[in-house]
Motif scaffolding. Structure first.
Motif, PDB file in Angstrom:
ATOM      1  N   GLY A 132     -52.755   8.709  43.468  1.00 26.29           N
ATOM      2  CA  GLY A 132     -51.368   8.747  43.032  1.00 26.29           C
ATOM      3  C   GLY A 132     -50.883   7.357  42.667  1.00 26.29           C
ATOM      4  N   ARG A 133     -49.617   7.065  42.919  1.00 23.80           N
ATOM      5  CA  ARG A 133     -49.039   5.777  42.522  1.00 23.80           C
ATOM      6  C   ARG A 133     -48.004   5.342  43.552  1.00 23.80           C
ATOM      7  NH1 ARG A 133     -46.449   8.626  37.140  1.00 23.80           N
ATOM      8  NH2 ARG A 133     -46.730  10.687  38.011  1.00 23.80           N
ATOM      9  N   GLN A 134     -47.861   4.041  43.695  1.00 25.53           N
ATOM     10  CA  GLN A 134     -46.918   3.538  44.690  1.00 25.53           C
ATOM     11  C   GLN A 134     -46.245   2.234  44.280  1.00 25.53           C
ATOM     12  OE1 GLN A 134     -48.568   3.139  48.617  1.00 25.53           O
ATOM     13  NE2 GLN A 134     -46.617   2.549  49.545  1.00 25.53           N
ATOM     14  N   SER A 135     -47.011   1.285  43.726  1.00 28.21           N
ATOM     15  CA  SER A 135     -46.413  -0.008  43.409  1.00 28.21           C
ATOM     16  C   SER A 135     -46.970  -0.550  42.105  1.00 28.21           C
ATOM     17  CB  SER A 135     -46.643  -1.004  44.543  1.00 28.21           C
ATOM     18  OG  SER A 135     -48.016  -1.307  44.685  1.00 28.21           O
ATOM     19  N   ALA A 136     -46.271  -1.539  41.561  1.00 27.18           N
ATOM     20  CA  ALA A 136     -46.685  -2.150  40.292  1.00 27.18           C
ATOM     21  C   ALA A 136     -46.119  -3.564  40.236  1.00 27.18           C
ATOM     22  CB  ALA A 136     -46.185  -1.331  39.105  1.00 27.18           C
ATOM     23  N   VAL A 168     -50.743 -11.081  34.073  1.00 34.13           N
ATOM     24  CA  VAL A 168     -51.435 -10.025  34.811  1.00 34.13           C
ATOM     25  C   VAL A 168     -50.440  -8.892  35.039  1.00 34.13           C
ATOM     26  CG1 VAL A 168     -52.742  -9.389  36.871  1.00 34.13           C
ATOM     27  CG2 VAL A 168     -52.800 -11.752  36.060  1.00 34.13           C
ATOM     28  N   ALA A 169     -50.874  -7.662  34.853  1.00 31.95           N
ATOM     29  CA  ALA A 169     -50.062  -6.499  35.212  1.00 31.95           C
ATOM     30  C   ALA A 169     -50.941  -5.504  35.954  1.00 31.95           C
ATOM     31  CB  ALA A 169     -49.465  -5.840  33.967  1.00 31.95           C
ATOM     32  N   VAL A 170     -50.341  -4.773  36.897  1.00 30.41           N
ATOM     33  CA  VAL A 170     -51.137  -3.875  37.737  1.00 30.41           C
ATOM     34  C   VAL A 170     -50.271  -2.733  38.261  1.00 30.41           C
ATOM     35  CG1 VAL A 170     -50.678  -5.325  39.775  1.00 30.41           C
ATOM     36  CG2 VAL A 170     -52.644  -3.767  39.792  1.00 30.41           C
ATOM     37  N   GLN A 171     -50.896  -1.566  38.442  1.00 31.05           N
ATOM     38  CA  GLN A 171     -50.300  -0.453  39.186  1.00 31.05           C
ATOM     39  C   GLN A 171     -51.355   0.074  40.148  1.00 31.05           C
ATOM     40  OE1 GLN A 171     -47.790   3.551  38.306  1.00 31.05           O
ATOM     41  NE2 GLN A 171     -49.868   3.631  37.536  1.00 31.05           N
ATOM     42  N   SER A 172     -50.907   0.534  41.323  1.00 39.28           N
ATOM     43  CA  SER A 172     -51.842   1.062  42.314  1.00 39.28           C
ATOM     44  C   SER A 172     -51.118   1.980  43.278  1.00 39.28           C
ATOM     45  CB  SER A 172     -52.481  -0.088  43.110  1.00 39.28           C
ATOM     46  OG  SER A 172     -53.375   0.412  44.095  1.00 39.28           O
ATOM     47  N   ILE A 217     -41.971 -14.509  33.759  1.00 39.52           N
ATOM     48  CA  ILE A 217     -41.615 -13.192  34.294  1.00 39.52           C
ATOM     49  C   ILE A 217     -42.373 -12.991  35.598  1.00 39.52           C
ATOM     50  CG2 ILE A 217     -41.657 -10.693  33.923  1.00 39.52           C
ATOM     51  CD1 ILE A 217     -41.681 -11.212  30.921  1.00 39.52           C
ATOM     52  N   ASP A 218     -41.672 -12.546  36.630  1.00 39.72           N
ATOM     53  CA  ASP A 218     -42.309 -12.260  37.913  1.00 39.72           C
ATOM     54  C   ASP A 218     -41.576 -11.069  38.519  1.00 39.72           C
ATOM     55  OD1 ASP A 218     -43.640 -12.215  40.295  1.00 39.72           O
ATOM     56  OD2 ASP A 218     -43.104 -14.248  40.915  1.00 39.72           O
ATOM     57  N   LEU A 219     -42.067  -9.863  38.227  1.00 40.59           N
ATOM     58  CA  LEU A 219     -41.407  -8.625  38.648  1.00 40.59           C
ATOM     59  C   LEU A 219     -42.351  -7.796  39.510  1.00 40.59           C
ATOM     60  CD1 LEU A 219     -39.831  -7.605  35.220  1.00 40.59           C
ATOM     61  CD2 LEU A 219     -38.705  -8.818  37.106  1.00 40.59           C
ATOM     62  N   ARG A 220     -41.805  -7.236  40.582  1.00 43.94           N
ATOM     63  CA  ARG A 220     -42.621  -6.403  41.467  1.00 43.94           C
ATOM     64  C   ARG A 220     -41.847  -5.170  41.895  1.00 43.94           C
ATOM     65  NH1 ARG A 220     -43.611 -11.507  43.183  1.00 43.94           N
ATOM     66  NH2 ARG A 220     -42.084 -11.336  44.867  1.00 43.94           N
ATOM     67  N   VAL A 221     -42.531  -4.039  41.886  1.00 50.74           N
ATOM     68  CA  VAL A 221     -42.020  -2.798  42.461  1.00 50.74           C
ATOM     69  C   VAL A 221     -42.940  -2.485  43.630  1.00 50.74           C
ATOM     70  CG1 VAL A 221     -41.530  -0.363  42.053  1.00 50.74           C
ATOM     71  CG2 VAL A 221     -41.218  -2.025  40.206  1.00 50.74           C
ATOM     72  N   ASP A 222     -42.470  -2.699  44.842  1.00 52.41           N
ATOM     73  CA  ASP A 222     -43.364  -2.641  45.998  1.00 52.41           C
ATOM     74  C   ASP A 222     -43.601  -1.233  46.523  1.00 52.41           C
ATOM     75  OD1 ASP A 222     -43.838  -5.351  45.997  1.00 52.41           O
ATOM     76  OD2 ASP A 222     -42.226  -5.812  47.394  1.00 52.41           O
TER      77      ASP A 222
END
Length: 226
Positions: free
Chosen positions: A147-151, A4-8, A170-175
């Motif tokens: 806009g954008r904030q995390s992924a 799963v991949a996501v940006q929001s 893989i378990d990566l987060r940009v909060d």
């Protein structure tokens, strides 16, 4: 593998949207997120339900189904997706061979098609890089109206092994970031570099010095400033 991949434009989106278990499936629960869909959906898949049946069961018991957006891929590659009729426009999804892309609160209606096209066009890449290509394509079409904030990016093995601590690949987060996809891409490249570092360490354990040198050099090429 399953992923799963996501940006929001939402703080720490990966702690809400992304769920996956090796040998079981992957779930994205978004829009007005119902976090319970993650663990409950994985439990249904684990019991033997196919993706569509599991999704139907989750929605059946949810009074907020009209504002939910959910995608499920099971361990056999079967896909089920739901975009509720009251999700905030632009909202929609597209399914393909063993994948689904979905979006809500998008600036343009072209986002899902662009994501699907990017994922299919990058078939020669590893799964994680393909997912990032899809997210980049969404952003190129305007992305989230806020806009954008995390992924986040989560990848697990398609089949569980006898060493479950190694099944989450893989378990990566940009909060919280002004450029979450750029940072997620940087972290993925760093992750690939450390895959080589780990392989080099393993070669050292086996007294394979030439093999260790090859792996360490490969790591350095990916992240020379480290």
């Amino acid at each position: 593998d399953l992923a799963v991949a996501v940006q929001s434009h939402w703080f720490s989106v990966g702690t809400a949207v992304s769920w996956a278990e090796a040998g079981v499936g992957a779930i994205a629960t978004q829009s007005f997120t119902n976090k319970s869909f993650g663990p409950r959906g994985l439990a249904l898949l684990r019991s033997g339900m196919p993706a569509q049946q599991a999704l139907d069961e989750l929605l059946r018991t949810d009074e907020g189904r009209d504002v939910r957006q959910v995608a499920i891929v099971d361990s056999k590659g079967r896909v089920a997706t739901h975009t509720g009729s009251k999700c905030i426009d632009m909202a929609g999804h597209r399914q393909g061979n063993q994948f689904s892309v979905q979006a809500n609160m998008m600036l343009r209606a072209t986002v899902p098609d662009a994501m699907a096209k990017a994922f299919e066009a990058s078939a020669r890449l590893p799964l994680a890089e393909r997912l990032l290509a899809a997210l980049d394509a969404a952003q190129a079409q305007g992305g989230d109206i806020r806009g954008r904030q995390s992924a986040a990016l989560l990848v697990v093995r398609g089949k569980a092994t006898a060493t479950p601590w190694e099944d989450r690949l893989i378990d990566l987060r940009v909060d919280d970031s002004a450029e979450p996809l750029r940072e997620l891409g940087r972290l993925l490249r760093l992750h690939r570099a450390y895959e080589h570092m780990n392989a080099g360490d393993l070669a050292v354990e086996k007294n394979d010095v030439p093999g260790a040198i090859r792996e360490y050099e490969a790591a350095e090429k990916l992240f020379p400033e480290n």
